[in-house]
Design a protein around this motif. Structure first.
Motif, short mmCIF file in Angstrom:
data_model
loop_
_atom_site.label_atom_id
_atom_site.label_comp_id
_atom_site.label_asym_id
_atom_site.label_seq_id
_atom_site.Cartn_x
_atom_site.Cartn_y
_atom_site.Cartn_z
N ILE A 114 1.22 -3.13 -23.84
CA ILE A 114 0.19 -3.60 -23.85
C ILE A 114 0.32 -4.98 -22.65
O ILE A 114 -1.39 -4.77 -22.86
N HIS A 115 0.68 -5.09 -21.92
CA HIS A 115 0.75 -6.13 -21.16
C HIS A 115 0.95 -5.03 -19.14
O HIS A 115 0.68 -5.79 -18.47
N GLY A 116 1.34 -3.68 -19.86
CA GLY A 116 1.18 -2.87 -19.06
C GLY A 116 2.38 -2.39 -18.12
O GLY A 116 2.41 -1.34 -17.22
N GLU A 117 3.16 -2.43 -18.77
CA GLU A 117 4.97 -2.16 -19.09
C GLU A 117 4.60 -0.47 -18.80
O GLU A 117 3.92 -0.59 -19.25
N PRO A 118 5.72 -0.74 -17.72
CA PRO A 118 6.09 1.14 -17.78
C PRO A 118 5.35 1.46 -18.63
O PRO A 118 6.03 1.21 -19.58
N GLY A 119 4.66 3.10 -19.22
CA GLY A 119 5.11 4.37 -20.08
C GLY A 119 6.37 5.14 -19.28
O GLY A 119 7.23 4.60 -18.88
N ILE A 120 5.74 6.41 -20.24
CA ILE A 120 6.49 7.24 -20.29
C ILE A 120 6.53 8.60 -19.36
O ILE A 120 7.57 9.49 -18.85
N ALA A 121 4.85 9.02 -19.53
CA ALA A 121 4.81 9.57 -18.81
C ALA A 121 3.20 9.86 -18.22
O ALA A 121 2.72 9.16 -18.97
N SER A 122 2.98 10.47 -17.64
CA SER A 122 1.45 10.63 -17.08
C SER A 122 0.69 12.28 -17.49
O SER A 122 1.29 13.22 -16.84
N GLN A 123 -0.15 12.95 -18.20
CA GLN A 123 -0.84 13.69 -18.10
C GLN A 123 -1.97 14.24 -17.93
O GLN A 123 -3.11 12.96 -17.81
N GLU A 280 3.05 -14.10 -5.01
CA GLU A 280 3.78 -12.70 -4.48
C GLU A 280 4.93 -12.46 -6.11
O GLU A 280 5.01 -11.31 -6.52
N LEU A 281 5.14 -13.65 -6.79
CA LEU A 281 5.80 -13.53 -8.17
C LEU A 281 5.23 -12.84 -9.06
O LEU A 281 5.83 -11.93 -10.40
N GLY A 282 4.01 -13.09 -8.68
CA GLY A 282 3.03 -11.66 -9.78
C GLY A 282 3.21 -10.42 -9.69
O GLY A 282 3.21 -9.57 -10.01
N ARG A 283 3.60 -10.79 -7.98
CA ARG A 283 3.11 -8.99 -7.58
C ARG A 283 3.95 -8.39 -8.03
O ARG A 283 4.18 -7.20 -8.59
N ILE A 284 5.19 -9.32 -7.67
CA ILE A 284 6.43 -8.19 -8.07
C ILE A 284 7.26 -7.93 -9.72
O ILE A 284 7.53 -7.11 -9.66
N ASP A 285 6.60 -9.07 -10.23
CA ASP A 285 6.28 -9.22 -11.68
C ASP A 285 5.59 -7.42 -12.62
O ASP A 285 5.85 -7.19 -13.80
N ILE A 287 5.71 -4.86 -11.24
CA ILE A 287 6.33 -3.50 -10.85
C ILE A 287 6.93 -3.02 -12.26
O ILE A 287 6.46 -1.50 -12.41
N ALA A 288 7.67 -4.14 -12.83
CA ALA A 288 7.75 -4.00 -13.97
C ALA A 288 7.90 -4.18 -15.04
O ALA A 288 8.03 -4.41 -16.63
N GLY A 289 6.40 -5.91 -15.47
CA GLY A 289 5.87 -6.43 -16.20
C GLY A 289 4.49 -6.50 -16.34
O GLY A 289 3.99 -5.14 -15.88
N ASP A 290 3.86 -7.91 -16.34
CA ASP A 290 2.94 -7.74 -17.44
C ASP A 290 2.22 -8.77 -15.97
O ASP A 290 1.25 -9.32 -16.00
N GLY A 291 3.48 -9.56 -14.92
CA GLY A 291 2.50 -9.68 -13.43
C GLY A 291 2.03 -11.07 -14.23
O GLY A 291 0.77 -11.84 -13.63
N ASP A 292 2.44 -11.73 -15.06
CA ASP A 292 2.20 -13.19 -15.11
C ASP A 292 3.25 -14.36 -14.51
O ASP A 292 3.27 -15.56 -15.27
N HIS A 293 4.55 -13.57 -13.93
CA HIS A 293 5.58 -14.26 -14.19
C HIS A 293 5.37 -15.77 -13.09
O HIS A 293 5.73 -16.42 -13.56
N GLY A 294 3.85 -15.12 -12.22
CA GLY A 294 3.82 -16.63 -11.36
C GLY A 294 3.25 -17.54 -12.06
O GLY A 294 3.48 -18.41 -11.73
N GLN A 295 2.18 -17.46 -12.89
CA GLN A 295 1.25 -18.15 -13.27
C GLN A 295 2.56 -19.16 -14.34
O GLN A 295 2.15 -19.79 -14.03
N GLY A 296 2.76 -18.43 -15.13
CA GLY A 296 4.13 -19.55 -15.64
C GLY A 296 4.87 -19.74 -15.28
O GLY A 296 5.19 -21.27 -15.33
N MET A 297 5.76 -19.67 -13.69
CA MET A 297 6.09 -20.30 -13.46
C MET A 297 5.33 -21.33 -12.71
O MET A 297 6.10 -22.55 -12.25
N ALA A 298 4.00 -21.35 -11.61
CA ALA A 298 3.84 -22.46 -11.32
C ALA A 298 3.02 -23.56 -12.08
O ALA A 298 3.47 -23.86 -12.27
#
Length: 326
Positions: A114-123, A280-285, A287-298
């Motif tokens: 639900i946060h955009g974590e990677p799925g299993i396929a596209s079609q 940058e932390l959000g951008r890295i996160d 890739i495999a997560g929900d992109g909020d790591h930078g917000q959380g750390m700040a």
């Protein structure tokens, strides 16, 4: 939901409650069949099954069951709940200029979190009848042996899916459920477990027994889900909120108090560095997560720096500065 941040923060909250003498338990919902195999279900993510599990657990508590019994019911509901989702377009975090992820035109992404974590396929995007089968088949594969066929059903929009589209999809799902000998019990369609402006939907089933069905059907009155009539609550004793920081801090030795400003300065430097790295932390996160790591750390480091400064103002020693910042 069974995500690292959720487990970390709710686990910390439960520890604090237990430290105050309040019995507290942790339940991580694990309904997303796309995120792990059945024999590794404890690693699955929590998605729209949250709604079903929490509704049933809340009804059990409202019925007066004690905490052990509520936990047992909630765990059983969790084991009986499965979900599968798909997305047509990604979500955009507040303050960001681009979506967290994108789905190629005329494609559908399968099994995203639900946060955009990677799925299993596209079609390729398919008609509603085909999408209905796509959503239901992974759930049918996990039907318990000998189950009677009564299921709680939630067709959930992810934030930007029109109700009309959900009802078109439900038209096909209702037929498929009947064809497979399943009886929907009080099905729900709408935007329940959303991800900002993500476009897509998910299907959740709970394999009901008599107790779970009664709790699923019990009255509820919440902003997102209303069912039946709920009696006005009794007046409860107002609990005194704990202060954000202690009124008096340990003064420490003269040497400790002299070192305290240095400690606060060091924490402030860390907060400054993390604020600068937020994007940058959000951008890295993302890739495999929900992109909020930078917000959380700040945010977290800024709060720690503020607490440290206040502790120094209050005359704290170095140990208290670190404890309050923590």
């Amino acid at each position: 939901g069974n995500y690292a941040g959720d487990v970390l923060n709710f686990g910390a909250a439960a520890e604090r409650l237990r430290g105050q003498g309040i019995d507290a338990r942790l339940l991580a919902v694990t309904d997303d069949v796309a995120s792990a195999a059945p024999d590794d279900a404890g690693r699955r993510r929590g998605v729209a099954g949250d709604l079903l599990v929490f509704k049933i657990a809340g009804a059990a508590a409202e019925a007066g069951l004690d905490l052990d019994a509520v936990m047992a019911v909630a765990e059983r509901a969790n084991r009986a709940t499965v979900s599968f989702g798909l997305a047509f377009d990604g979500c955009t975090l507040p303050g960001q200029q681009t979506p967290l992820f994108t789905v190629e035109k005329d494609q559908v992404a399968l099994g995203l979190g639900i946060h955009g974590e990677p799925g299993i396929a596209s079609q390729p995007l398919a008609p509603a009848a085909d999408l209905a089968r796509l959503l239901l088949e992974p759930l049918l594969a996990e039907r318990p042996a000998g189950h009677g066929g009564r299921v709680a059903v939630v067709l959930n929009g992810l934030g930007r899916t029109a109700a009309e589209e959900l009802f078109v999809l439900w038209h096909h799902l209702d037929t498929l459920l009947t064809d497979h000998g399943l009886t929907p019990v009080a099905p729900e369609l709408g935007q329940f477990v959303t991800s900002l402006d993500m476009e897509g939907c998910s299907l959740s089933l709970t394999w009901l027994d008599d107790e779970l069905e009664a709790l699923w059907l019990a009255p509820a009155d919440t902003p997102a889900l209303r069912r039946g009539t709920v009696a006005p609550p009794e007046t409860h004793r107002r609990m005194t909120a704990a202060p954000d920081r202690v009124a008096a801090v340990a003064q420490g030795s003269a040497a400790s108090r002299a070192a305290a400003p240095c400690m606060a300065d060091m924490i402030a430097e860390v907060a400054k560095a993390l604020a600068g790295a937020e994007a940058e932390l959000g951008r890295i996160d993302a890739i495999a997560g929900d992109g909020d790591h930078g917000q959380g750390m700040a945010r977290g480091s800024a709060a720690a720096a503020a607490a440290a400064r206040q502790a120094v103002t209050d005359g704290a020693g170095a140990g208290s500065v670190l404890a309050l910042a923590g």
